[in-house]
Design a protein around this motif. Structure first.
Motif, short mmCIF file in Angstrom:
data_model
loop_
_atom_site.label_atom_id
_atom_site.label_comp_id
_atom_site.label_asym_id
_atom_site.label_seq_id
_atom_site.Cartn_x
_atom_site.Cartn_y
_atom_site.Cartn_z
N ALA A 21 -15.07 -10.24 -15.84
CA ALA A 21 -15.94 -10.27 -14.66
C ALA A 21 -15.25 -10.94 -13.48
O ALA A 21 -15.49 -10.59 -12.32
N GLY A 22 -14.36 -11.92 -13.80
CA GLY A 22 -13.72 -12.65 -12.70
C GLY A 22 -12.53 -11.95 -12.09
O GLY A 22 -12.25 -12.10 -10.91
N VAL A 23 -11.81 -11.17 -12.96
CA VAL A 23 -10.54 -10.61 -12.46
C VAL A 23 -10.62 -9.12 -12.18
O VAL A 23 -9.71 -8.57 -11.52
N ALA A 24 -11.64 -8.43 -12.71
CA ALA A 24 -11.68 -6.97 -12.53
C ALA A 24 -11.67 -6.58 -11.06
O ALA A 24 -10.89 -5.71 -10.63
N HIS A 25 -12.53 -7.21 -10.30
CA HIS A 25 -12.61 -6.86 -8.88
C HIS A 25 -11.30 -7.23 -8.15
O HIS A 25 -10.81 -6.46 -7.31
N GLU A 26 -10.72 -8.38 -8.51
CA GLU A 26 -9.51 -8.84 -7.84
C GLU A 26 -8.31 -7.99 -8.17
O GLU A 26 -7.37 -7.90 -7.38
N ILE A 27 -8.32 -7.35 -9.35
CA ILE A 27 -7.16 -6.56 -9.77
C ILE A 27 -7.29 -5.11 -9.35
O ILE A 27 -6.34 -4.48 -8.88
N ARG A 28 -8.45 -4.52 -9.48
CA ARG A 28 -8.61 -3.09 -9.26
C ARG A 28 -8.40 -2.70 -7.80
O ARG A 28 -7.80 -1.66 -7.51
N ASN A 29 -8.90 -3.51 -6.89
CA ASN A 29 -8.70 -3.15 -5.47
C ASN A 29 -7.23 -3.14 -5.09
O ASN A 29 -6.75 -2.15 -4.48
N PRO A 30 -6.44 -4.17 -5.42
CA PRO A 30 -4.99 -4.07 -5.11
C PRO A 30 -4.31 -2.94 -5.85
O PRO A 30 -3.40 -2.30 -5.32
N LEU A 31 -4.75 -2.65 -7.11
CA LEU A 31 -4.13 -1.57 -7.85
C LEU A 31 -4.34 -0.22 -7.17
O LEU A 31 -3.43 0.63 -7.15
N SER A 32 -5.51 -0.03 -6.61
CA SER A 32 -5.77 1.23 -5.90
C SER A 32 -4.82 1.38 -4.71
O SER A 32 -4.26 2.46 -4.44
N SER A 33 -4.63 0.28 -3.98
CA SER A 33 -3.72 0.33 -2.82
C SER A 33 -2.29 0.54 -3.27
O SER A 33 -1.54 1.37 -2.68
N ILE A 34 -1.89 -0.14 -4.32
CA ILE A 34 -0.51 0.00 -4.82
C ILE A 34 -0.26 1.44 -5.27
O ILE A 34 0.78 2.04 -4.98
N ARG A 35 -1.21 2.01 -6.02
CA ARG A 35 -1.03 3.38 -6.50
C ARG A 35 -0.96 4.36 -5.33
O ARG A 35 -0.18 5.33 -5.34
N GLY A 36 -1.82 4.13 -4.34
CA GLY A 36 -1.79 5.05 -3.18
C GLY A 36 -0.46 5.01 -2.45
O GLY A 36 0.13 6.07 -2.13
N TYR A 37 0.03 3.82 -2.16
CA TYR A 37 1.32 3.69 -1.47
C TYR A 37 2.46 4.20 -2.34
O TYR A 37 3.41 4.83 -1.84
N ALA A 38 2.41 3.96 -3.68
CA ALA A 38 3.47 4.45 -4.55
C ALA A 38 3.50 5.96 -4.57
O ALA A 38 4.59 6.58 -4.55
N THR A 39 2.33 6.61 -4.55
CA THR A 39 2.28 8.07 -4.54
C THR A 39 2.86 8.62 -3.22
O THR A 39 3.62 9.59 -3.21
N TYR A 40 2.48 7.96 -2.13
CA TYR A 40 2.97 8.40 -0.81
C TYR A 40 4.49 8.26 -0.71
O TYR A 40 5.20 9.17 -0.28
N LEU A 41 5.03 7.13 -1.14
CA LEU A 41 6.47 6.88 -1.04
C LEU A 41 7.25 7.78 -1.98
O LEU A 41 8.37 8.21 -1.65
#
Length: 603
Positions: free
Chosen positions: A380-400
């Protein structure tokens, strides 16, 4: 045998002991009273009979005197003196006296008494002497006597008692001159006759009769007492035996119903009693010859326990493990005590073994729930903190990655970044699925459809490793097409977790088999069983004991959450997962879904 036993408050031991004693005392008293009464009645009868015999004897003497007094008057007095003297010589005759109406003695067996007064005239009047003989008991000179007296009638036949035996001894009526019988005329007399009979012999005979009847009554009473007492004790014995049998049946029912294993031995350790749980735990009822001694049981060293008890130690809920014949470890707690008999004598040992398997499972489940609770708090404490950055990382990795697809090395690095981002996202998803309660969406579904879809999804990974995947539904097509209530997506996730583990554990050239069967058809507790069997490396007992522990994994890249997620999904469907494995032989995971839970309204 199933008897219903009700324990009722019984009498105290003292009351049980007093009850037959009181009965015996009352019975003996009643028999004694009856015996005494019978003796008294018989003695009174004998007394009356003896007095009658003595009175009859005196009447015979009087009759003889009267018959002998027919001679002429001048001769009668001398004749009577001689006759009275002779008759007085008879045994028990104390005296014979002829008395005038004024009480003066005219003839007496003791000549010195002639002319003296036997009784005053007033006393004679009170005696009411008449023709009928009368009697009374008197005391003369300190001796008891029976005195018989009447009016002396020398010429009168027996008219007073014509039917008595004495009359039969008297002469018959003399005939008249014309030949007809006639009664003699009653001769008048002014004299009275008294005969005294000593009662000493009578008293002796009476006491002999009393003793005789007393002995007979005592013997009869004792026989009756013994007979009745014997009947009472026979009845009491039968009642005691029946109560003992009921008590033994109740005790055996309580012993056999006891949830723990009970083993009773003698001083040498020879087994004298076990309940069914003891026979099951110690394998005493497996069809083989049952061991007679606990020392023959290989599961535990019993002698140290006996030595501790002999030394006065107390063994209470001591945890240990039994190694059974199949190398299975059975956790148990042992309590033991010495058995002391009623005479404070040592008679044997009592061992109580309680199976701790369920308790260990509950303890393990409690620890797992604690870990899951901690995991839930972490998720409950880390799910929100991890998933949002992961979405951004995956998006930028796909673009690059698309921008540098002409650069092979950069393109490979970009794809690796995308895959690791997706793997990390799956870890977070598994973490959340384990930590949060599942919300199933139950809908009618066919199990064959779910299984075929799972096989299609795992097939590419299996083919890449050269593993053959088989789905066997030929003998259970009707069962597989049956509509059941299922959350197909969630159940698919559980199956895939098992299949992924099977692919990872199986070497190239191996096989994976998925089968469906109905466990215990027709029974109320029947299950729908889905088995996933691989030919991989198998697992040790230690690994199997920790399979469903969070974060436990034998894989370098594993998270240790896949099996927990699968177990949670199956439990939400009312089922459970069973595991069987042999090192080097392969592993089988079986999902058991109870029909009572999955049929519902979807049938």
């Amino acid at each position: 045998m199933s008897k219903q036993h009700t324990l009722l408050p019984g009498p105290l031991p003292q009351q049980r002991a007093w009850f037959p004693l009181k009965m015996m005392i009352a019975l003996a008293t009643a028999i004694l009273v009856i015996a005494v009464f019978a003796v008294v009645v018989e003695v009174e009868r004998e007394k009356k009979q003896m007095l009658a015999n003595m009175r009859e004897r005196a009447n015979v003497f009087i009759w003889a005197l009267e018959r002998s007094a027919r001679s002429k008057e001048p001769m009668r007095r001398n004749h009577m003196r001689r006759l009275i003297a002779e008759v007085a010589q008879q045994p028990q005759v104390a005296y014979i006296a002829m008395v005038a109406t004024d009480g003066r003695i005219s003839v007496h067996s003791d000549p010195s008494r002639v002319g003296t007064i036997l009784y005053p005239s007033k006393a004679l009047k009170n005696l009411a002497v008449d023709d009928a003989s009368k009697s009374r008991v008197i005391s003369l000179g300190g001796k008891k006597m029976l005195e018989v007296y009447k009016v002396f009638t020398p010429s009168q036949p027996c008219l007073d008692e014509p039917d008595s035996s004495l009359c039969n001894q008297q002469e018959r009526m003399e005939p008249s001159p014309d030949g007809h019988p006639q009664r003699p005329e009653k001769a008048l007399s002014n004299e009275l006759v008294f005969v005294g009979i000593e009662t000493l012999r009578f008293d002796e005979e009476l006491w002999d009769d009393v003793a005789h009847h007393g002995v007979i009554s005592a013997l009869v009473g004792l026989s009756c007492f013994i007979g009745i007492a014997l009947l009472f004790y026979i009845q009491n014995y039968k009642l005691s035996r029946r109560m003992l049998k009921d008590t033994q049946a109740l005790a055996m029912q309580v012993i056999n119903s006891h949830p723990a294993a009970l083993v009773v031995t003698d001083e040498q350790g020879l087994i004298s009693l076990t309940n069914r749980h003891g026979q099951a735990i110690l394998k005493l009822a497996d069809g083989k010859a049952a061991p007679r001694s606990v020392h023959d049981l290989p599961f535990l060293n019993w002698q140290p326990l006996m030595d501790e008890l002999d030394a006065g130690a107390v063994i209470l809920e001591r945890n240990t493990e039994l190694t059974l014949a199949n190398s299975h470890i059975l956790p148990v707690s042992i309590s033991a005590a010495k058995i002391i008999g009623g005479g404070d004598g040592f008679t044997g040992y009592l061992f109580i073994l309680r199976d701790l398997t369920e308790i260990r499972k509950l303890e393990k489940q409690a620890k797992q729930n604690e870990r899951l609770s901690a995991l839930g708090n972490l998720a409950a404490g880390v799910a929100h903190e991890i998933r949002n950055p992961l979405s951004s990382i995956r998006g930028y990795a796909t673009y690059l990655t698309e921008k540098v697809k002409d650069d092979k090395m950069a393109f490979t690095t970009g794809n690796m970044l995308i895959q690791e981002t997706e793997r990390l996202n799956r870890v977070v998803s598994d973490l959340l699925s384990v930590a949060r309660p599942l919300e199933l969406r139950l809908q009618p579904a066919r199990m064959d459809t779910v299984l075929e879809r799972a096989v299609r999804l795992i097939a590419p990974d299996a083919e890449a490793k050269g593993i053959k995947v088989q789905l066997r539904l030929l003998q259970t097509k009707k069962l597989a097409r049956r509509q059941i209530m299922l959350d197909a997506d969630r159940f698919m996730q559980a199956l895939l977790n098992l299949l992924v583990n099977a692919v990872q554990a199986t070497e190239a050239g191996g096989s994976i088999q998925i089968s469906l069967e109905n466990s215990e058809p027709g029974a109320e507790s029947s299950f729908l069983a889905i088995s996933v069997t691989d030919t991989g490396c198998g697992m040790s007992l230690e690994t199997m004991a920790n399979l469903f522990t969070p974060y436990f994994t034998t894989k370098a890249s594993g998270t240790g959450l896949g099996l927990i997620a699968a177990q949670q999904i199956v439990k939400q469907h009312g089922g459970e997962i069973e595991v069987s494995s042999r090192a080097g032989k392969g592993t089988t995971f079986t999902i058991l879904l109870p029909w009572a839970h999955i049929e519902g309204s979807g049938t």
